[in-house]
Design an enzyme around this catalytic site. Structure first.
Site, PDB file in Angstrom:
ATOM      1  N   GLY A  20       3.695   2.268   7.759  1.00  0.00           N
ATOM      2  CA  GLY A  20       2.426   2.642   8.396  1.00  0.00           C
ATOM      3  C   GLY A  20       2.070   4.100   8.241  1.00  0.00           C
ATOM      4  O   GLY A  20       1.111   4.568   8.857  1.00  0.00           O
TER       5      GLY A  20
ATOM      6  N   GLY B 175       6.085  -0.557  -0.214  1.00  0.00           N
ATOM      7  CA  GLY B 175       6.895   0.625   0.070  1.00  0.00           C
ATOM      8  C   GLY B 175       7.295   0.689   1.533  1.00  0.00           C
ATOM      9  O   GLY B 175       7.063  -0.252   2.304  1.00  0.00           O
ATOM     10  N   ALA B 176       7.902   1.793   1.921  1.00  0.00           N
ATOM     11  CA  ALA B 176       8.283   1.994   3.324  1.00  0.00           C
ATOM     12  C   ALA B 176       8.456   3.483   3.575  1.00  0.00           C
ATOM     13  O   ALA B 176       8.649   4.263   2.633  1.00  0.00           O
ATOM     14  CB  ALA B 176       9.579   1.256   3.645  1.00  0.00           C
ATOM     15  N   ASP B 177       8.380   3.855   4.840  1.00  0.00           N
ATOM     16  CA  ASP B 177       8.584   5.255   5.220  1.00  0.00           C
ATOM     17  C   ASP B 177      10.042   5.534   5.583  1.00  0.00           C
ATOM     18  O   ASP B 177      10.526   6.645   5.383  1.00  0.00           O
ATOM     19  CB  ASP B 177       7.660   5.607   6.387  1.00  0.00           C
ATOM     20  CG  ASP B 177       6.204   5.436   5.982  1.00  0.00           C
ATOM     21  OD1 ASP B 177       5.782   6.129   5.046  1.00  0.00           O
ATOM     22  OD2 ASP B 177       5.525   4.576   6.557  1.00  0.00           O
TER      23      ASP B 177
ATOM     24  N   GLU C 257      -0.134  -5.101   6.122  1.00  0.00           N
ATOM     25  CA  GLU C 257       1.126  -5.199   5.364  1.00  0.00           C
ATOM     26  C   GLU C 257       2.081  -6.178   6.050  1.00  0.00           C
ATOM     27  O   GLU C 257       2.734  -6.992   5.391  1.00  0.00           O
ATOM     28  CB  GLU C 257       1.778  -3.820   5.262  1.00  0.00           C
ATOM     29  CG  GLU C 257       1.006  -2.861   4.372  1.00  0.00           C
ATOM     30  CD  GLU C 257       1.506  -1.426   4.462  1.00  0.00           C
ATOM     31  OE1 GLU C 257       1.230  -0.674   3.533  1.00  0.00           O
ATOM     32  OE2 GLU C 257       2.143  -1.052   5.456  1.00  0.00           O
TER      33      GLU C 257
ATOM     34  N   SER D  81       0.844  -1.200   0.000  1.00  0.00           N
ATOM     35  CA  SER D  81       0.000   0.000   0.000  1.00  0.00           C
ATOM     36  C   SER D  81       0.880   1.251   0.000  1.00  0.00           C
ATOM     37  O   SER D  81       2.051   1.202   0.382  1.00  0.00           O
ATOM     38  CB  SER D  81      -0.888   0.009   1.241  1.00  0.00           C
ATOM     39  OG  SER D  81      -1.687  -1.144   1.269  1.00  0.00           O
ATOM     40  N   GLY D  82       0.261   2.355  -0.413  1.00  0.00           N
ATOM     41  CA  GLY D  82       1.015   3.615  -0.478  1.00  0.00           C
ATOM     42  C   GLY D  82       1.299   3.976  -1.925  1.00  0.00           C
ATOM     43  O   GLY D  82       1.041   3.193  -2.853  1.00  0.00           O
TER      44      GLY D  82
HETATM   45  C1  5RP Z   1       1.444   2.355   4.311  1.00  0.00           C
HETATM   46  C2  5RP Z   1       2.899   2.186   4.178  1.00  0.00           C
HETATM   47  C3  5RP Z   1       3.536   2.686   2.945  1.00  0.00           C
HETATM   48  O1  5RP Z   1       4.233   1.664   2.336  1.00  0.00           O
HETATM   49  C4  5RP Z   1       4.492   3.785   3.316  1.00  0.00           C
HETATM   50  O2  5RP Z   1       3.754   4.787   3.992  1.00  0.00           O
HETATM   51  C5  5RP Z   1       5.193   4.380   2.095  1.00  0.00           C
HETATM   52  O3  5RP Z   1       4.273   5.038   1.301  1.00  0.00           O
HETATM   53  P1  5RP Z   1       4.725   5.858   0.027  1.00  0.00           P
HETATM   54  O4  5RP Z   1       5.182   4.870  -0.981  1.00  0.00           O
HETATM   55  O5  5RP Z   1       3.461   6.590  -0.386  1.00  0.00           O
HETATM   56  O6  5RP Z   1       5.791   6.824   0.447  1.00  0.00           O
HETATM   57  O7  5RP Z   1       3.568   1.671   5.024  1.00  0.00           O
HETATM   58  O8  5RP Z   1       1.002   1.899   5.567  1.00  0.00           O
END
Ligand code: 5RP
Length: 232
Positions: A96, A83-85, A104, A27-28
């Site tokens: 998250g 993805g990841a933050d 996830e 997600s994301g």
């Molecule tokens: C959602 C997530 C996403 O993977 C994370 O926030 C990264 O999002 P983006 O690709 O929009 O930067 O963990 O819960």
């Protein structure tokens, strides 16, 4: 944040996709780019099935023609692409930002391989600049928030800042796909992610936190002109 970098990372993830696989769909915004590309490949004949990690991803996947499996009818998930933050040098992650980390994590843990796709802005030397999302039961969330503060302090976070995530209107609490709240925990730095993991798991009101430890084996970093693939 760069869509160009995200697109390079998403495209490189196809090196890990094979005919006949069941894929966990993250997600994301970065995962979304991957899902759109995957839809195109499916329309061109690729035979895969997807297991979405959020209602939003499920809607998108259906829109672009990806056949989906019910999570409770899945025998094996070969690869999850998400993805990841934040990502550190040991492939420890904070996830998250979109509030989907419970599903996830569940899907990633059930997968043979987790491939993380990020733009360069997500790489850090120490996790914690991005507030750590913690999904909690709405019942007694203020008590849980105080306990989280204490657990983070005990785990070496110098000045935790625990905030209830709210919807865009700034009033109502944000509600996860599972009906829970999110507490965003400003940490500054997380000196010992394992200690935070253990401390948070001990709290009854915590449903799941956004630290992904020992899960990602591949991190693909999108750059302006290419993608850099790193494997553990
Ligand atoms: C959602 C997530 C996403 O993977 C994370 O926030 C990264 O999002 P983006 O690709 O929009 O930067 O963990 O819960």
């Amino acid at each position: 944040m760069s869509d160009r970098q995200k697109t390079h990372a998403a495209a490189a993830a196809f090196d890990y996709v094979e005919e006949g696989m069941t894929l966990g769909l993250g997600s994301g915004s970065t995962a979304e780019i991957f899902v759109r590309m995957l839809g195109e490949r499916v329309r061109n004949g690729l035979n895969i099935k997807g297991v979405p990690t959020s209602d939003q991803t499920a809607d998108l996947a259906r829109d672009v023609g990806i056949p989906l499996l019910d999570v409770d009818h899945v025998d094996q998930i070969a690869v999850t692409i998400d993805g990841a933050d934040e990502v550190d040098g040991r492939f420890q992650l904070i996830k998250g930002g979109g509030g989907r980390h419970l599903r996830e994590k569940l899907i990633a843990r059930a997968s043979d391989l987790m491939v993380v796709i990020v733009d360069e802005s997500k790489l850090v030397s120490t996790l914690g600049q991005f507030p750590l999302p913690v999904e909690v039961d709405p019942f007694g969330f203020s008590i849980t928030a105080r306990q989280i503060y204490q657990a983070l302090s005990k785990a070496g976070v110098s000045k935790p800042d625990v905030q209830l995530r709210r919807k865009g209107d700034g009033l109502d609490p944000f509600i996860t796909d599972g009906g829970n709240y999110i507490l965003d925990c400003g940490c500054g730095e997380i000196p010992d992610a394992s200690a935070v993991d253990v401390g948070l798991k001990d709290l009854p009101g915590v449903v799941e936190h956004g630290l992904f430890l020992n899960m990602a084996r591949v991190v693909i970093v999108g750059e302006d002109h290419q993608a850099r693939v790193m494997e553990l």
